[in-house]
Design a protein around this motif. Structure first.
Motif, PDB file in Angstrom:
ATOM      1  N   ALA E 110       3.727 -38.656  -7.493  1.00 55.61           N
ATOM      2  CA  ALA E 110       3.712 -38.495  -8.950  1.00 55.61           C
ATOM      3  C   ALA E 110       5.113 -38.153  -9.459  1.00 55.61           C
ATOM      4  O   ALA E 110       5.597 -38.725 -10.440  1.00 55.61           O
ATOM      5  CB  ALA E 110       2.721 -37.403  -9.351  1.00 55.61           C
ATOM      6  N   ARG E 111       5.761 -37.257  -8.774  1.00 57.30           N
ATOM      7  CA  ARG E 111       7.103 -36.836  -9.191  1.00 57.30           C
ATOM      8  C   ARG E 111       8.064 -38.022  -9.205  1.00 57.30           C
ATOM      9  O   ARG E 111       8.850 -38.201 -10.135  1.00 57.30           O
ATOM     10  CB  ARG E 111       7.606 -35.756  -8.229  1.00 57.30           C
ATOM     11  N   ARG E 112       7.997 -38.836  -8.185  1.00 54.53           N
ATOM     12  CA  ARG E 112       8.876 -40.010  -8.141  1.00 54.53           C
ATOM     13  C   ARG E 112       8.503 -41.043  -9.194  1.00 54.53           C
ATOM     14  O   ARG E 112       9.290 -41.887  -9.560  1.00 54.53           O
ATOM     15  CB  ARG E 112       8.782 -40.680  -6.766  1.00 54.53           C
ATOM     16  N   ASN E 113       7.254 -40.957  -9.635  1.00 56.98           N
ATOM     17  CA  ASN E 113       6.723 -41.971 -10.551  1.00 56.98           C
ATOM     18  C   ASN E 113       6.907 -43.376  -9.996  1.00 56.98           C
ATOM     19  O   ASN E 113       7.352 -44.287 -10.685  1.00 56.98           O
ATOM     20  CB  ASN E 113       7.346 -41.847 -11.942  1.00 56.98           C
ATOM     21  N   ILE E 114       6.551 -43.518  -8.750  1.00 58.09           N
ATOM     22  CA  ILE E 114       6.639 -44.826  -8.123  1.00 58.09           C
ATOM     23  C   ILE E 114       5.420 -45.650  -8.509  1.00 58.09           C
ATOM     24  O   ILE E 114       4.317 -45.116  -8.685  1.00 58.09           O
ATOM     25  CB  ILE E 114       6.791 -44.700  -6.589  1.00 58.09           C
ATOM     26  N   ASP E 115       5.598 -46.931  -8.650  1.00 56.46           N
ATOM     27  CA  ASP E 115       4.558 -47.809  -9.197  1.00 56.46           C
ATOM     28  C   ASP E 115       3.429 -48.076  -8.197  1.00 56.46           C
ATOM     29  O   ASP E 115       3.333 -49.155  -7.617  1.00 56.46           O
ATOM     30  CB  ASP E 115       5.192 -49.129  -9.638  1.00 56.46           C
ATOM     31  N   ILE E 116       2.617 -47.075  -8.015  1.00 57.74           N
ATOM     32  CA  ILE E 116       1.452 -47.167  -7.134  1.00 57.74           C
ATOM     33  C   ILE E 116       0.257 -46.643  -7.925  1.00 57.74           C
ATOM     34  O   ILE E 116       0.400 -45.702  -8.704  1.00 57.74           O
ATOM     35  CB  ILE E 116       1.657 -46.299  -5.870  1.00 57.74           C
TER      36      ILE E 116
END
Ligand code: TPP
Ligand code: TPP
Ligand code: SF4
Ligand code: SF4
Ligand code: SF4
Ligand code: SF4
Ligand code: SF4
Ligand code: SF4
Ligand code: MG
Ligand code: MG
Lengths: 184, 382, 275, 91, 275, 382, 184, 91
Positions: E110-116
């Protein structure tokens, strides 16, 4: 019981209470009849109670190898389990097949007993869940593998009060069927 | 009275482990569920609150191991239980318990690996991991019972050893015996030898928390008991403070391992069956030892002089025992539910004095007595 | 007359290993003063840390102390607290320790609301290992593993702790040691899981890579990004950028874990439960 | 007035006593930079010297912010104590 | 004409191993319908799970699938997404998987806000291992390791994800599969880390210990505790007890990780950075 | 041109590792900082973005290992690096890479253990962990270079082996060589043998992802390439689906280990110094092998016929090699910076054919040539 | 250089740039003078640059054992390091002591050179941080362990533009001092 | 009207076709319990039987909630499709 080591295989599908039946049988033999005893089972993927086989070994001596080598007694509550495990019953062993589900008994050199146990559970006792206990009653009556007194005590000790009576009734019904089957 | 003392029950292996642990004085359990070890946690969850013991289900196995160590430092005997994947995760903190000399017991109910592997099937695939799983040189005691009565008894021993030697002890079960039910004679506490950790009794300001007695084990003090000290995972001196002094490092790390290695005599538990006149020996442990016991019977019926050395203590490994055995027999067979792990130790210790061969089975079923016998006969005909 | 600090430290361990101007010592001072003001006995305090420069703190104080493994201070502390609820248990962690590898233990300790005080020394970098960026390194800043600038969002540890179930959450900085002491004192007095995050400096690692090489420059920067909570709330999104709010963010009373566990024992001993 | 005792440098007047532990001090400069009254100056090794001790207002900031417990301020009239005035530093 | 479900499943694996009435299958249906409605190619979807009953889901769908280790679906998924950002990456987790052992990966993804897109099948129990309580088991309920009732607080996963930095967060239940499909579709369309929690049943483990032994009883219970977000907001603290709000809790647009990483490469290739 | 190809640099061991990895084609790195491995991550962070490779610092070592596996599945060559404590944490997912047959390289820059131990001091304490750290029977390749040039070269080999055998490979450095700087000849890609994983080329609906070729290794397909398949940590069949069929289990698990064990010939790398006429052999690896090299010189100067077998491949362990050596010499000395780990393997393989003794040093300093010589002289006089 | 293998130990306290000095010396020897070379160092607790010792071994042949056995040259920038490492210098070795900090030179059979290097750095070059580079200059001039050209090139290649000049100045100042010391 | 094909039981009228896969159905009872029109009843094995198919409103709830993909409802006039009416179930 005259053989040193008796091997019992209780088979069926998950949810038929075969592990519990195995435990009760083991407790009857071990605690009330003073035998040595081992109970094992096989599980499906991880432990969601999907066991299809429960084994009990009863012996006067300390038991070394804890798994069934050749069953002396096979209980089969389903066609699938009957077909699968019959191969591993000793030549002069006993098969008890629940004819409610086991429609085609495989060829076998030992003794074959058949009875619509599930039907009886539903119709006579009024609860499908006691199929396992009726089966126990039949086996004990047929084979004297443990005393009737012992199995009754073991069953009573295991069952919560509210369903104790029902189960005792099922067990005794099993005894009766056993007696009838013996005669045949 | 004496009737009441010896209670007879049909218990599952995991239940017997709980029983033994509580008898040995375990009062703290932290764990994370995993097949086939979950029943130990479940038993503890039910039993511990009844005797004011502490049960915790932690967020993972790492945390469970950490909590167990913290608890042990306050003076409670503490335990955790898991299986392969979870044991992997505990490794770092097992190393901490070793270097911090904090008593605790880790149960590994082994299932098929590697990775998620065969979660409901038995295995002995983690016996080398038990010794070498955490990094760096460290002491390790690992015990492997082979029946349900023995689980109870050896669990008590595991707790005792951990207390006596201030070290993590691994109790290695396998899915067969963990889930198997047998008749168990539950002893009373009085019938058992229960060992509690040595406590310090020096003046509070003279306490050196890592200064060992002659037995190489330092007396301990509970957190909160008035002896204030420092516990660290860094290599430390007798005061407990980090050191980079070569001599202190050497002394400390050697003592740490030696307190187990040099006390082998006390720690090694084994059983011998029909070895006196044997020309062929089976070396086995865990549930496989029970198959081997029957193999011995079957072989003797056929006139083959087979005996069994059943190892209960796997680590420290008793080289001398094997070396002597190798001098006596022509052939040692090591049946295992793995691809051949303890057999390596047997080979090492035998030093070429007898042939040592491995019999392996990894398909998820217990090795049976006849297989072993066939292997022996095959080897004999060569 | 003995100084308050001297009363609590292991003098033989001094001077400590921290670099000149490192905030760890300032936090240690604040912590000691807070404990002293509560009049706690040294014997009844257990202090647990993980691994990092900040985690060396436990070696310097004369309590029951433990310097554990990286990220795991809280579960070790949990074992101690559960086993002996009379002990006052404090876990001191670095930002990497607490928020990177230890993040799960942090939210779970909060969720349980176990009576432990977590003090996080947030220098926004992995100090001990030489300046790799941490989950608290502000976006755009540099670390030895972020040579082109850090692209990660950083955690708001206070928000995380609050949303996970803690009882008390506050943030201060080494610039403001009185406030830090006051928050820590409140946290220690709180029954339940309490969190105090102290923004700190690391001139050696953070400073070196972010043109703040001296302790004073770092301190000035910390001062410049600090905003009292009340002011913060009035700022626009744009104004909030690169700023950090200081103050108390949560202070509630909810049942504590070791207390609840006592109830479990009571039920079990009365023969209750789900048989 | 300066007296020496071990590595302790003691600066004092009638109201204030400032003690610098030169064995512990790491010359970080924090106390010097943030003394609101510029009481402290650095000597050649960077250790603080209480040159203007008479200007000291016993705000304790030097002591509270010293990362090395190397500077102590004692009030010679009252019992030495640290400053716990809440919010005094809020900004 | 081929049914939409059949188009996506590995038919040879059916009937699946889940127990009668287990919600995992309902979620699988919702997920497939959402993907189908977006018209995605099977080749461009990668689906990753951890370990648990719910995690068996990846074995049943005809994508690039991975059934990893307990709690670790998200970091595996992160490796996939970073390496091949063109893949649509979905991580399906159980409540234990995601919120117990996997909690740290969850907040960091969530912190990285990676597109998953993370889909959590929350049956409030460890189903696979036989009913031990999870961090999502409601306080007071029973589990095989909580025979005297669970004393833990449980997480509000939505709040946690939001406070950790996600882009989209929503909750639905198996009672309401249309809503679930809709939320999953939105989550999949979102660029950034998106979370959909689906409240599910486990008649075998949860039900057995909490007097909800049949699928229908469990479904009724889920219905009874579900409250739409709007209604929820108007409830008193007392009324909120034992209830769970359903709806969308966060929907924002912030920079996504693999996009930001492209910028890092650009800077590096232009010779920039902090030398 | 040819001048440009061979670039000479003074590189740190960790930098040489980065150099070698990039040359071998590593395009994904995920890690978590730890002494003495951090420079590998730092180098990767600087270099990978320049070539559109992916660098990630994850939240911990568990996640790093997971990300590496995920990345490898999409077709990128992937690596992670850590030291003892972090390697412990990676164990569970290393097992996953093994059972999933996913190529990847794990660097362990060894420091003193156990636990936090001696973070800045060298050690060889993790060589047994490298083999047995994860639970269950699994294949393992572990390589230990002993100088900076060799680090570069062996890093390339490590990547190659992982690709060739679809298995995790552990590259074991120690703090001495990880932080040491030496002159390195950096080769060009063309000068190196670079191995890429076998890719499948069957029709998409005929693809059996875990059906091996004759070399026991199944061809692979990238996620996203149109071959859709399932990867699981459960024991699985050729289709990749979980199985509980005894035969399938047995076949799969044996192949998994055998693809490494039975390809030993290809995987074992070693060097021999002055062994031809030696009556005493030193068996050493890593930085200690360099001390041993000098010991050989010193001993020969004194007229003692000492030779050195330097192991670069530690796992799989080459029993035959040692067995032959033991037939030739009277004494084998195994100096190690641990309490005697690989010496156990040497003892096992020697089978009593020669004396095998251990020389250990664990105080944080590299073993020096004179110590080894003294040990030899001491043993000779017995 | 006439001996096959030369061992140099650069000692002092953390932050004095001794690792960097070691690297520059190693690069001079290895890259520009074509020798084999190894540079190592020892660290304090974890890696916070607290190294107190940097070792360089220079040889015409491949270097086996990579650590100093007996130093041929010891640079000591502090009293503590001088006292600690002097024991490990070969009998006919060389000690270069920074007399700014090393006030009491221990007894030693080899050659002793003393100069207030830190003082020079501050007063002559105007920056204490170049103490390491002046030291390098002195050593090279005194021992010809590498060529002056090589050390200059290595230094230039390492230093960012803005401080290159300053460092070259420091190195050359070192050469001068070395020359003077040689004569004494 | 009931036809049989493999283990597929097909119930249909002019507007609706309901297909039950008895090999996959696990008799959980969900479809039966939650059919708003009580179209479905359980047979002796617990499998759903579309007794009142004429009452079916093609709400699709049985299909959407079946955990085993064992029941399908097809609209015989329009193209079979699942119901994506947003919020139709909000309660
Ligand atoms: C399992 C494990 N991983 C990594 C490390 C290496 N390590 C030691 S301290 C540290 C980070 C320190 O950062 P932080 O927690 O912020 O503390 P600081 O040094 O900044 O005070 C790391 C990654 C370790 N010791 N153990
Ligand atoms: C490291 C590790 N720890 C524990 C387990 C055992 N385990 C398997 S599934 C599971 C929990 C499942 O619960 P959840 O994630 O909620 O999934 P569900 O089965 O309820 O769908 C556990 C603890 C494991 N496989 N690996
Ligand atoms: S490296 Fe940074 S955090 Fe660590 S002691 Fe130095 S200044 Fe403090
Ligand atoms: S007490 Fe305040 S005024 Fe006095 S010297 Fe310290 S900082 Fe300056
Ligand atoms: S703040 Fe402390 S350490 Fe820093 S200069 Fe002042 S007295 Fe010295
Ligand atoms: S145990 Fe529970 S979660 Fe698992 S398949 Fe059965 S009902 Fe579903
Ligand atoms: S579509 Fe709706 S009305 Fe028709 S059978 Fe299904 S649930 Fe009943
Ligand atoms: S919902 Fe599906 S599985 Fe359940 S009874 Fe209906 S058709 Fe069968
Ligand atoms: Mg930090
Ligand atoms: Mg669950």
């Amino acid at each position: 019981m005259n053989k040193e080591r008796k091997e019992i295989c209780l088979s069926g599908s998950g949810g038929q209470g075969l592990i519990l039946a195995g435990i009760i049988l083991a407790e009857a033999a071990g605690i009330y009849d003073g035998f040595e005893v081992v109970q094992t089972q096989s599980y499906g993927p991880e432990a969601r109670g999907g066991a299809s086989r429960s084994e009990v070994i009863i012996s006067k001596e300390k038991i070394d190898y804890p798994k069934v080598i050749k069953s002396d007694i096979l209980l089969a509550l389903t066609q699938q389990s009957c077909d699968k495990y019959i191969k591993n019953v000793s030549e002069d062993g006993i098969l008890l097949a629940d004819s409610t589900n086991v429609l085609k008994v495989p060829s076998f050199t030992g003794k074959i007993y058949q009875h619509p146990i599930t039907d009886d559970a539903i119709k006579v006792i009024g609860n499908q869940l006691v199929t396992n206990i009726i089966s126990l009653g039949i086996i004990v009556q047929l084979t004297d593998i443990v005393t009737r007194d012992a199995i009754k005590k073991a069953l009573s000790a295991r069952m919560p009060a509210r369903i104790k009576e029902l189960n005792i009734k099922a067990l005794e019904h099993g005894f009766k069927i056993g007696e009838k089957l013996k005669i045949i | 009275m004496s009737d009441e003392k010896q209670i007879v029950k049909i218990l599952q292996g995991n239940e017997a482990c709980v029983e033994g642990a509580l008898l040995a004085g375990i009062r703290f359990f932290a764990g994370y569920p995993i097949t086939p070890a979950s029943e130990i946690a479940e038993g503890m969850a039910r039993r511990l609150p009844k005797i004011d013991g502490k049960f915790m289900q932690m967020e993972d196995e790492i945390a469970s191991m950490a909590a167990v160590i913290g608890a042990s430092l306050t003076g409670l005997k503490a335990m955790t239980a898991s299986s392969g994947p979870g044991i992997c995760l505990k490794q770092e903190n097992i190393g901490f318990a070793a270097i911090g000399e904090i008593p605790c017991v880790i149960v590994n109910a082994q299932r098929g690996g590697p990775s998620t592997g065969l979660p409901t099937k038995p295995s002995q695939g983690d016996v080398m991991q038990a010794r070498w799983g955490t990094h760096g040189d460290h002491p390790m005691i690992a015990l492997a019972p082979s029946d349900v009565n023995e689980i109870l008894e050896i669990t008590v021993k595991a707790v005792n050893f951990s207390e006596k030697y201030r070290t993590p002890v691994m109790l290695l079960l396998d899915e067969v015996i963990a889930h198997m039910r047998e008749k168990v004679n539950i002893p009373s506490r009085e019938q058992l030898e229960i060992i509690d950790r040595k406590k310090t009794n020096v003046k509070k300001d003279e306490f050196l928390p890592f200064k060992a007695d002659e037995d190489m084990v330092p007396p301990m003090a509970d957190f909160g008991s008035g002896y204030r000290y420092h516990v660290t995972g860094l290599v430390h001196n007798e005061k407990g403070y980090p050191t980079s002094d070569a001599e202190e490092i050497d002394k400390f790390l050697r003592r740490l391992s030696n307190k187990v290695e040099l006390n082998k005599k006390d720690i090694v538990i084994k059983e011998e069956y029909s070895l006196d006149d044997a020309k062929i020996a089976i070396v086995a442990y865990g549930s496989v030892a029970r198959a081997a016991q029957r193999t011995v019977k079957l072989a003797r019926e056929k006139g083959i002089k087979v005996g069994l050395l059943k190892l209960i203590t796997l680590w420290p490994f008793d080289d001398d025992l094997i070396n002597q055995l190798a001098s006596q027999v022509d052939l040692i067979v090591v049946p295992e539910m793995n691809l051949g792990q303890m057999v390596r130790e047997v080979q090492r210790a035998a030093q070429g004095k007898s042939r040592v061969i491995s019999y392996t089975r990894i398909d998820g079923d217990l090795i049976n007595p006849i297989e072993i016998l066939e292997k022996i006969e095959e080897e004999m005909s060569q | 007359m003995k100084n308050v600090i001297e009363k609590y430290i292991r003098k033989e361990m001094f001077p400590h290993i921290w670099c000149p101007g490192c905030g760890n010592g300032i936090v240690l001072g604040a912590l000691i003063r807070a404990i002293d003001s509560l009049g706690w006995e040294k014997d009844e305090v257990a202090m647990v840390s993980g691994i990092g420069c900040s985690s060396r703190i436990t070696g310097y104080v004369d309590f029951n102390t433990m310097n554990t493994t990286h990220g795991r201070a809280l579960p070790f502390a949990t074992g101690i607290k559960m086993s002996n609820p009379k002990l006052k248990v404090i876990a001191v962690m670095g930002d990497g320790d607490c928020a990177a590898i230890g993040g799960n233990h942090f939210i779970h300790a909060a969720r349980r609301n176990i009576d432990i005080t977590a003090v996080i020394i947030n220098n926004m970098i992995y100090g001990m290992t030489g300046g790799q960026y941490s989950p608290m390194t502000p976006t755009g800043k540099f670390g030895s593993t972020a040579p082109y600038g850090n692209i990660d969002q950083n955690f708001d540890l206070s928000a995380l702790a609050a949303s996970a179930g803690a009882s008390y959450v506050a943030r201060s900085s080494i610039y403001n040691p009185n406030q830090g002491t006051r928050f820590i004192k409140k946290a220690l007095s709180k029954k339940g899981f309490s969190v105090v995050e102290i923004i700190s400096d690391c001139p050696i690692s953070y400073g070196r890579m972010n043109k703040l090489r001296t302790p004073v420059k770092m301190m000035e920067w910390i001062k410049s990004i600090s905003v009292p909570k009340k002011t913060w709330e009035k700022l626009s999104v744009e104004e909030k950028k690169d700023k950090i709010p200081m103050g108390e963010f949560l202070d509630i009373c909810i049942p504590e874990y070791t207390d609840k566990y006592k109830e479990v024992c009571a039920i079990a001993q009365e023969g209750g439960g789900n048989e | 007035m300066v007296t020496k005792k071990d590595n302790m440098k003691v600066y004092q007047n009638e109201e204030t006593k400032i003690i610098v532990n030169e064995e512990w001090c790491k010359s970080c400069g924090i106390c010097i930079n943030y003394c609101p009254k510029k009481v402290l100056v650095a000597n050649e090794k960077g250790y603080p010297v209480a040159e203007k001790i008479d200007d000291c207002i016993q705000c304790m900031l030097c002591e509270l912010r010293c990362p090395d417990f190397a500077i102590r301020v004692e009030n010679r009239k009252k019992v030495a104590n640290y400053n716990m005035k809440d919010g005094s530093l809020e900004d």
